[in-house]
Design a protein around this motif. Structure first.
Motif, PDB file in Angstrom:
ATOM      1  N   ASN A  92      49.208  35.958  16.399  1.00 41.50           N
ATOM      2  CA  ASN A  92      48.279  34.868  16.100  1.00 41.50           C
ATOM      3  C   ASN A  92      47.273  35.265  15.024  1.00 41.50           C
ATOM      4  O   ASN A  92      46.877  36.416  14.926  1.00 41.50           O
ATOM      5  CB  ASN A  92      47.520  34.455  17.354  1.00 41.50           C
ATOM      6  CG  ASN A  92      48.443  33.980  18.445  1.00 41.50           C
ATOM      7  OD1 ASN A  92      49.570  33.555  18.178  1.00 41.50           O
ATOM      8  ND2 ASN A  92      47.995  34.053  19.674  1.00 41.50           N
ATOM      9  N   THR A  93      46.869  34.279  14.257  1.00 34.91           N
ATOM     10  CA  THR A  93      45.838  34.468  13.235  1.00 34.91           C
ATOM     11  C   THR A  93      44.612  33.659  13.634  1.00 34.91           C
ATOM     12  O   THR A  93      44.715  32.455  13.898  1.00 34.91           O
ATOM     13  CB  THR A  93      46.347  33.996  11.856  1.00 34.91           C
ATOM     14  OG1 THR A  93      47.518  34.741  11.523  1.00 34.91           O
ATOM     15  CG2 THR A  93      45.291  34.198  10.783  1.00 34.91           C
ATOM     16  N   LEU A  94      43.462  34.333  13.700  1.00 35.53           N
ATOM     17  CA  LEU A  94      42.206  33.681  14.057  1.00 35.53           C
ATOM     18  C   LEU A  94      41.480  33.271  12.782  1.00 35.53           C
ATOM     19  O   LEU A  94      40.977  34.113  12.052  1.00 35.53           O
ATOM     20  CB  LEU A  94      41.326  34.635  14.872  1.00 35.53           C
ATOM     21  CG  LEU A  94      41.973  35.286  16.098  1.00 35.53           C
ATOM     22  CD1 LEU A  94      41.000  36.263  16.755  1.00 35.53           C
ATOM     23  CD2 LEU A  94      42.440  34.245  17.086  1.00 35.53           C
ATOM     24  N   ASN A  95      41.456  31.985  12.503  1.00 31.02           N
ATOM     25  CA  ASN A  95      40.741  31.446  11.342  1.00 31.02           C
ATOM     26  C   ASN A  95      39.411  30.872  11.826  1.00 31.02           C
ATOM     27  O   ASN A  95      39.302  29.691  12.126  1.00 31.02           O
ATOM     28  CB  ASN A  95      41.566  30.351  10.652  1.00 31.02           C
ATOM     29  CG  ASN A  95      42.815  30.906  10.038  1.00 31.02           C
ATOM     30  OD1 ASN A  95      42.766  31.889   9.302  1.00 31.02           O
ATOM     31  ND2 ASN A  95      43.957  30.305  10.338  1.00 31.02           N
ATOM     32  N   LEU A  96      38.411  31.750  11.906  1.00 28.83           N
ATOM     33  CA  LEU A  96      37.142  31.373  12.520  1.00 28.83           C
ATOM     34  C   LEU A  96      35.977  31.593  11.571  1.00 28.83           C
ATOM     35  O   LEU A  96      35.990  32.517  10.761  1.00 28.83           O
ATOM     36  CB  LEU A  96      36.923  32.200  13.795  1.00 28.83           C
ATOM     37  CG  LEU A  96      38.082  32.210  14.793  1.00 28.83           C
ATOM     38  CD1 LEU A  96      37.777  33.151  15.937  1.00 28.83           C
ATOM     39  CD2 LEU A  96      38.377  30.803  15.286  1.00 28.83           C
ATOM     40  N   LYS A  97      34.983  30.750  11.702  1.00 27.72           N
ATOM     41  CA  LYS A  97      33.753  30.856  10.907  1.00 27.72           C
ATOM     42  C   LYS A  97      32.556  30.907  11.847  1.00 27.72           C
ATOM     43  O   LYS A  97      32.506  30.190  12.845  1.00 27.72           O
ATOM     44  CB  LYS A  97      33.586  29.659   9.968  1.00 27.72           C
ATOM     45  CG  LYS A  97      34.683  29.526   8.932  1.00 27.72           C
ATOM     46  CD  LYS A  97      34.590  30.612   7.900  1.00 27.72           C
ATOM     47  CE  LYS A  97      35.675  30.453   6.852  1.00 27.72           C
ATOM     48  NZ  LYS A  97      35.914  31.641   6.098  1.00 27.72           N
ATOM     49  N   ALA A  98      31.598  31.755  11.510  1.00 25.48           N
ATOM     50  CA  ALA A  98      30.362  31.887  12.292  1.00 25.48           C
ATOM     51  C   ALA A  98      29.328  30.873  11.806  1.00 25.48           C
ATOM     52  O   ALA A  98      29.217  30.614  10.609  1.00 25.48           O
ATOM     53  CB  ALA A  98      29.818  33.301  12.162  1.00 25.48           C
ATOM     54  N   GLY A 101      36.857  27.061  14.584  1.00 21.70           N
ATOM     55  CA  GLY A 101      37.993  27.145  13.680  1.00 21.70           C
ATOM     56  C   GLY A 101      39.288  26.879  14.410  1.00 21.70           C
ATOM     57  O   GLY A 101      39.330  26.101  15.367  1.00 21.70           O
ATOM     58  N   SER A 102      40.343  27.556  13.943  1.00 17.24           N
ATOM     59  CA  SER A 102      41.663  27.344  14.532  1.00 17.24           C
ATOM     60  C   SER A 102      42.362  28.678  14.755  1.00 17.24           C
ATOM     61  O   SER A 102      41.997  29.694  14.168  1.00 17.24           O
ATOM     62  CB  SER A 102      42.515  26.463  13.619  1.00 17.24           C
ATOM     63  OG  SER A 102      42.756  27.134  12.392  1.00 17.24           O
ATOM     64  N   SER A 108      43.534  23.930  17.630  1.00 19.98           N
ATOM     65  CA  SER A 108      42.848  23.331  16.473  1.00 19.98           C
ATOM     66  C   SER A 108      41.350  23.212  16.694  1.00 19.98           C
ATOM     67  O   SER A 108      40.607  22.960  15.748  1.00 19.98           O
ATOM     68  CB  SER A 108      43.429  21.951  16.178  1.00 19.98           C
ATOM     69  OG  SER A 108      43.212  21.097  17.291  1.00 19.98           O
ATOM     70  N   ASN A 109      40.911  23.377  17.924  1.00 20.45           N
ATOM     71  CA  ASN A 109      39.512  23.127  18.255  1.00 20.45           C
ATOM     72  C   ASN A 109      38.889  24.355  18.914  1.00 20.45           C
ATOM     73  O   ASN A 109      38.291  24.257  19.970  1.00 20.45           O
ATOM     74  CB  ASN A 109      39.419  21.916  19.189  1.00 20.45           C
ATOM     75  CG  ASN A 109      37.995  21.485  19.402  1.00 20.45           C
ATOM     76  OD1 ASN A 109      37.141  21.671  18.548  1.00 20.45           O
ATOM     77  ND2 ASN A 109      37.725  20.914  20.562  1.00 20.45           N
ATOM     78  N   TYR A 110      39.060  25.509  18.285  1.00 19.29           N
ATOM     79  CA  TYR A 110      38.465  26.712  18.854  1.00 19.29           C
ATOM     80  C   TYR A 110      36.967  26.654  18.619  1.00 19.29           C
ATOM     81  O   TYR A 110      36.508  26.520  17.482  1.00 19.29           O
ATOM     82  CB  TYR A 110      39.046  27.970  18.216  1.00 19.29           C
ATOM     83  CG  TYR A 110      38.436  29.231  18.788  1.00 19.29           C
ATOM     84  CD1 TYR A 110      38.967  29.821  19.930  1.00 19.29           C
ATOM     85  CD2 TYR A 110      37.314  29.803  18.220  1.00 19.29           C
ATOM     86  CE1 TYR A 110      38.396  30.957  20.479  1.00 19.29           C
ATOM     87  CE2 TYR A 110      36.738  30.936  18.766  1.00 19.29           C
ATOM     88  CZ  TYR A 110      37.284  31.509  19.891  1.00 19.29           C
ATOM     89  OH  TYR A 110      36.717  32.628  20.434  1.00 19.29           O
TER      90      TYR A 110
END
Length: 161
Positions: free
Chosen positions: A85-91, A114-115, A125-127
């Motif tokens: 899995n790839t964590l595409n997250l923003k703080a 993020g996703s 899609s709604n992390y």
């Protein structure tokens, strides 16, 4: 004779001086920490974990609901870099408070959103989660010694497998 206005004026000047000194002393560290947090999540999205975890390891509780877990740098690296899995997250909304006699500990709270994707397909899609990190300053660098992540209302936690 007691002059109320003079006392108030002196008090306000001292408060202003304290704020100015605090901003000078800690403002740069706050910016460094915020930049480090943003940079870390950019690197996680690229599956390149470097530099934020303390060399001696870190206590973590991730948003999949697991228990506290002590992770070495290698454990953390494998968790992110070897995952399918790839964590595409923003703080967002990063807040920093300093502690310790040397002000070399920082308690950082923020939100992540993020996703999470696998093979180009969106798994989540709604992390959205709350994050808190305990950072320790060593040799001018802020390193994570503890982290906790918990899903926000209507958000989804992380999936590693």
């Amino acid at each position: 004779m007691f002059n109320k206005n003079k006392v108030k004026e002196l008090f306000m000047r001292k408060i202003g001086l304290i704020i100015l000194i605090s901003t000078f002393l800690f403002g740069n560290d706050i910016n460094k920490i915020k930049e480090t947090i943003h940079s870390n999540w950019d690197k996680v999205a690229q599956k390149n974990v470097t530099g934020l975890i303390h060399p001696d390891g870190s206590w973590m509780a991730n948003s999949e609901g697991g228990f506290w877990n002590f992770q070495t740098v290698q454990d953390n690296k494998a968790l992110i870099e070897d995952s399918p899995n790839t964590l595409n997250l923003k703080a967002h909304h990063i807040n920093v408070d300093f502690y310790g006699s040397k002000k070399d500990l920082a308690y950082v709270v923020y939100y992540l959103s993020g996703s999470i994707e696998r093979d180009g397909k969106v798994l989540i899609s709604n992390y959205r989660t709350r994050a808190s990190n305990l950072l320790k300053k060593e040799k001018g660098k802020w390193l994570t010694v503890g982290a906790h992540y918990s899903p926000m209302h209507s958000g989804s936690g992380v999936k590693f497998d």
